[in-house]
Design a protein around this motif. Structure first.
Motif, mmCIF file in Angstrom:
data_model
loop_
_atom_site.group_PDB
_atom_site.id
_atom_site.type_symbol
_atom_site.label_atom_id
_atom_site.label_comp_id
_atom_site.label_asym_id
_atom_site.label_seq_id
_atom_site.Cartn_x
_atom_site.Cartn_y
_atom_site.Cartn_z
ATOM 1 N N ALA A 74 44.012 16.570 139.927
ATOM 2 C CA ALA A 74 44.527 15.789 141.060
ATOM 3 C C ALA A 74 45.018 14.414 140.602
ATOM 4 N N THR A 75 46.011 13.902 141.309
ATOM 5 C CA THR A 75 46.498 12.542 141.042
ATOM 6 C C THR A 75 45.508 11.547 141.637
ATOM 7 N N ASP A 76 45.668 10.277 141.326
ATOM 8 C CA ASP A 76 44.800 9.254 141.909
ATOM 9 C C ASP A 76 44.874 9.285 143.436
ATOM 10 N N GLU A 77 46.089 9.536 143.976
ATOM 11 C CA GLU A 77 46.250 9.569 145.435
ATOM 12 C C GLU A 77 45.578 10.806 146.029
ATOM 13 N N GLY A 78 45.543 11.877 145.245
ATOM 14 C CA GLY A 78 45.026 13.144 145.783
ATOM 15 C C GLY A 78 43.535 13.320 145.574
ATOM 16 N N ARG A 79 42.910 12.314 144.985
ATOM 17 C CA ARG A 79 41.508 12.483 144.597
ATOM 18 C C ARG A 79 40.639 11.405 145.221
ATOM 19 N N GLY A 80 39.444 11.799 145.645
ATOM 20 C CA GLY A 80 38.479 10.837 146.192
ATOM 21 C C GLY A 80 38.295 11.045 147.672
ATOM 22 N N VAL A 81 37.057 11.298 148.075
ATOM 23 C CA VAL A 81 36.793 11.557 149.486
ATOM 24 C C VAL A 81 35.418 11.001 149.856
ATOM 25 N N ILE A 82 35.338 10.516 151.088
ATOM 26 C CA ILE A 82 34.031 10.088 151.616
ATOM 27 C C ILE A 82 33.671 11.006 152.767
ATOM 28 N N LEU A 96 39.502 8.561 150.001
ATOM 29 C CA LEU A 96 39.012 7.359 149.328
ATOM 30 C C LEU A 96 39.985 7.116 148.182
ATOM 31 N N GLY A 97 41.155 6.613 148.523
ATOM 32 C CA GLY A 97 42.203 6.466 147.513
ATOM 33 C C GLY A 97 42.286 5.055 146.975
ATOM 34 N N THR A 98 43.268 4.849 146.089
ATOM 35 C CA THR A 98 43.453 3.521 145.520
ATOM 36 C C THR A 98 43.886 2.523 146.596
ATOM 37 N N ALA A 99 44.472 3.056 147.693
ATOM 38 C CA ALA A 99 44.926 2.165 148.774
ATOM 39 C C ALA A 99 43.788 1.810 149.723
ATOM 40 N N GLY A 100 42.579 2.265 149.425
ATOM 41 C CA GLY A 100 41.439 1.963 150.301
ATOM 42 C C GLY A 100 41.114 3.136 151.200
ATOM 43 N N LEU A 101 40.311 2.857 152.195
ATOM 44 C CA LEU A 101 39.835 3.927 153.076
ATOM 45 C C LEU A 101 40.877 4.292 154.115
ATOM 46 N N ALA A 102 41.038 5.587 154.352
ATOM 47 C CA ALA A 102 41.955 6.036 155.407
ATOM 48 C C ALA A 102 41.137 6.601 156.573
ATOM 49 N N GLU A 103 41.839 6.916 157.637
ATOM 50 C CA GLU A 103 41.236 7.461 158.855
ATOM 51 C C GLU A 103 40.427 8.731 158.541
ATOM 52 N N GLY A 104 39.296 8.913 159.206
ATOM 53 C CA GLY A 104 38.493 10.116 158.984
ATOM 54 C C GLY A 104 38.925 11.240 159.883
ATOM 55 N N LYS A 105 38.670 12.483 159.437
ATOM 56 C CA LYS A 105 38.876 13.588 160.363
ATOM 57 C C LYS A 105 37.660 14.497 160.361
ATOM 58 N N SER A 106 37.482 15.155 161.485
ATOM 59 C CA SER A 106 36.315 15.988 161.693
ATOM 60 C C SER A 106 36.298 17.164 160.710
#
Ligand SMILES: Nc1ncnc2c1ncn2[C@@H]1O[C@H](COP(=O)(O)O)[C@@H](O)[C@H]1OP(=O)(O)O
Ligand SMILES: [Mg+2]
Length: 241
Positions: A74-82, A96-106
């Motif tokens: 995976a790329t940096d953008e495609g990798r990392g999850v909380i 959980l990307g390099t751009a910080g935390l994004a919106e969560g989904k169920s």
């Protein structure tokens, strides 16, 4: 700094607010460049109320097929999850990307309609979960796909998001007691995603008895609809040991 670290000396137990933290769960996975997790749990009177798992090496995509080398390409953008869960409010995943935390989904566990299509998720380390016994259980359940082996509580997150099916942790020794920080977050996240989490006897994990799960042996986490069926076979196989 050392004084602050030394404050993490709670005995755990059935009273009060207790935070559990495992800064790097799955140290071997971390060193291998595989899966590891940063784990946080809030327990109130021995009951897990909040669970958070940061998994920097899992793909963002909840639907990415679960393989032992998941995330490595995976790329940096495609990798990392909380993954996170609050008791009674469901479970979510968020990038959980390099751009910080994004919106969560169920997130929700994947229903198992045919046991033969399911697969187990288990430790890489044979010393942490009995892989031979897991093989016997798989055979009795009619599971033919090989188990997916990965380190850390990333296993709980992976089944909670429906990428994997069933997490087995089968004791390799009579004396080892699981630690509350190794399971608190994952236990809640899987249960809030529609799963059931118990020990090998089918009893809920008891976080109220101290720093360890002294009343439990092993962990079996599966979609609620098939959990009883899995426990029955686990008991049959362990009974023959
Ligand atoms: N004999 C054992 N049985 C089960 N888990 C163990 C055992 N020894 C260590 N562990 C724990 O397993 C966790 C990693 O699990 P996994 O195999 O799922 O990645 C670690 O937190 C590790 O604790 P510790 O870090 O205190 O050694
Ligand atoms: Mg750990």
């Amino acid at each position: 700094m050392l004084e602050i670290i030394d404050q993490g000396n709670s005995k755990g137990g059935a009273k009060g607010r207790i935070w559990t933290i495992d800064p790097i769960d799955g140290t071997k996975g971390f060193l291998r460049g595989g899966q590891y997790a940063v784990c946080l749990g809030l327990m109130v009177d021995g009951d897990v109320k909040v669970g958070v798992l940061g998994c920097p090496n899992l793909p963002v995509d909840d639907a990415a097929p679960l393989t032992a080398d998941i995330g490595t390409n995976a790329t940096d953008e495609g990798r990392g999850v909380i993954f996170s869960a609050v008791q009674g409010q469901g479970a979510t995943s968020r990038p959980l990307g390099t751009a910080g935390l994004a919106e969560g989904k169920s997130i929700a566990m994947k229903p198992i309609t045919e046991m033969s299509n399911a697969s187990f998720c288990e430790s890489v380390e044979a010393g942490h979960s009995d892989q031979g016994v897991a093989g016997q259980i798989a055979q009795k359940l009619g599971i033919t796909k090989p188990s997916v082996r990965m380190d850390s509580q990333a296993k709980y997150g992976s089944i909670a998001r429906g990428a994997g099916d069933i997490y087995l942790r089968l004791p390799t020794s009579k004396s080892y007691q699981e630690k509350i920080w190794d399971h608190a977050a994952g236990d809640l996240i899987v249960r809030e995603a529609g799963g059931q989490v118990t020990d090998v006897s089918g009893n809920r994990l008891d976080f109220s008895v101290g720093r360890t799960l002294a009343e439990n042996k092993g962990v079996i986490a599966a979609p609620a609809a098939v959990h009883d069926q899995v426990i029955k076979v686990v008991q049959e196989v362990l009974g023959q040991q």
